[in-house]
Design an enzyme around this catalytic site. Structure first.
Site, PDB file in Angstrom:
ATOM      1  NE  ARG A 156      -1.988  -1.521   3.530  1.00 29.96           N
ATOM      2  CZ  ARG A 156      -2.204  -2.716   4.085  1.00 29.96           C
ATOM      3  NH1 ARG A 156      -3.282  -3.403   3.765  1.00 29.96           N
ATOM      4  NH2 ARG A 156      -1.384  -3.209   4.981  1.00 29.96           N
ATOM      5  NE  ARG A 237       8.289  -0.683  12.723  1.00 27.70           N
ATOM      6  CZ  ARG A 237       7.289   0.139  12.366  1.00 27.70           C
ATOM      7  NH1 ARG A 237       7.522   1.139  11.530  1.00 27.70           N
ATOM      8  NH2 ARG A 237       6.068  -0.034  12.837  1.00 27.70           N
ATOM      9  CD  GLU A 266      12.326   4.206  15.444  1.00 31.65           C
ATOM     10  OE1 GLU A 266      12.327   3.914  14.253  1.00 31.65           O
ATOM     11  OE2 GLU A 266      11.295   4.507  16.071  1.00 31.65           O
ATOM     12  CG  HIS A 284       8.891   6.127  13.782  1.00 31.13           C
ATOM     13  ND1 HIS A 284       9.275   4.865  14.158  1.00 31.13           N
ATOM     14  CD2 HIS A 284       7.882   5.928  12.873  1.00 31.13           C
ATOM     15  CE1 HIS A 284       8.544   3.961  13.531  1.00 31.13           C
ATOM     16  NE2 HIS A 284       7.687   4.588  12.738  1.00 31.13           N
TER      17      HIS A 284
HETATM   18  C1  GLV Z   1       4.613   3.397  11.802  1.00 31.50           C
HETATM   19  O1  GLV Z   1       5.786   3.199  11.695  1.00 31.50           O
HETATM   20  C2  GLV Z   1       3.638   2.364  11.728  1.00 31.50           C
HETATM   21  O2  GLV Z   1       4.001   1.185  11.605  1.00 31.50           O
HETATM   22  O3  GLV Z   1       2.442   2.688  11.808  1.00 31.50           O
END
Ligand code: GLV
Ligand code: GLV
Length: 326
Positions: A156, A237, A266, A284
């Protein structure tokens, strides 16, 4: 008795109020993420837990509450949760796909522009009073229009990023488990091997989930395949890239620039990364628009309600658990 929901970080107020009307809601009172001990406490005393992507929900935590009815992650990625352990305990794991796709694609483009055209570096330069006059060599970056965009992971979000390239007359190539027919047809995109995408792309953007298969997908060897003018973007990620190798590649100018929303450990960002001018680093914020964070909260609310009712949630990563209930 009202069902008990624990929320590990306060969600947008409108949705918190809706939850509080129906359920007994407890929430992390602090403006920080919860530690493992606090999560253990929390999970014991609720029927459904709403978690954040920064909460590591391992087997040790999951097994503390055999009556738990659901783990609803306020994120599309769910690598922070031991889904195997949850499935073995018959606990549904929910996430928030779809609602954050376009917002994350927008942020990806913000990083593409910022990294390719050195926007943040140029801003720092101007603020520091260094702009003493127009100059032919000043802050030359990489063109975006007419270039080749390489999408790694054409789901997506990858598709939404690719779709935005239409206005820039770009060639789109992608690496994915299977062909993306929409991209083939509407963008004349080409399905290629990872190696081909890395070798041929000017801009490379990561859109794969993190799992054992994608751990260090981009490592020493992959950096060697990239063009010296390549711009690498990661809004997926941190661990899909070997971060130390990325730092090395940026230091040696083996690639031109990078734009990052996610990191290996992170919220730690290595000092060596911070010292580099050719990387744009944001904390993020892929899905961080006011509208999308509300939509994510509404989806997580609906997932929690479905888990409590024992029916199929609108988004679930282990649907076999629900079928098993019937
Ligand atoms: C953000 O990184 C998510 O996975 O929604
Ligand atoms: C740049 O500002 C130009 O006019 O070429």
């Amino acid at each position: 008795m009202r069902a008990r929901i624990y929320v590990t970080r306060r969600l947008p107020e409108c949705v918190m109020q809706q939850l509080e009307k129906i359920y007994e809601v407890k929430c992390n009172p602090y403006d920080r993420n919860m530690d493992q001990e606090e999560l253990k406490e929390a999970i014991r005393k609720c029927d459904v837990i709403i978690t954040m992507l920064a909460d590591r929900i391992g087997r040790d935590i999951i097994e503390l509450n055999p009556d738990l009815k659901g783990i609803c992650n306020y994120a599309v990625g769910y690598n922070n949760i031991d889904v195997q352990a949850a499935t073995e305990s018959g606990i549904p794991v929910c996430n928030t796909p779809g609602v954050l796709t376009e917002t994350t694609a927008d942020l990806t483009w913000a990083l593409i522009f910022a990294a390719a055209r050195r926007i943040v570096e140029a801003d720092r330069y101007t603020r520091a009073g260094k702009f003493t006059g127009w100059a032919p060599m000043l802050m030359q970056g990489q063109d975006i229009y007419g270039k080749t965009l390489g999408i790694i992971g054409a789901g997506r979000i990858g598709e939404a990023v690719a779709r935005r390239s239409m206005g820039f007359g770009m060639k789109v190539i992608y690496h994915n488990h299977h062909e993306n027919k929409w991209m083939n047809e509407h963008l004349q995109a080409e399905h290629k091997t990872l190696e081909e995408v890395l070798k041929e792309s000017d801009i490379i953007s990561m859109h794969i989930p993190y799992n054992q298969e994608t751990h260090h997908l981009v490592d020493t060897e992959q950096f060697r395949m990239m063009k010296p003018t390549a711009v690498l973007i990661n809004t997926a990620r941190g661990k899909v890239i070997n971060e130390q190798e990325l730092i090395n590649a940026l230091q040696r100018k083996q690639i031109a620039a990078a734009g990052l929303d996610v990191y290996y450990n992170e919220p730690e960002v290595p000092e060596e990364m911070i010292a580099l001018d050719n990387v744009v680093i944001v904390p993020h914020i892929g899905s961080a628009s006011c509208e999308t964070r509300v939509r994510m909260a509404e989806l997580v609310r609906d997932c929690a309600a479905a888990c409590l009712a024992g029916v199929m949630p609108p988004a679930i990563v282990n649907p076999q658990v629900i079928k098993g209930m019937r």
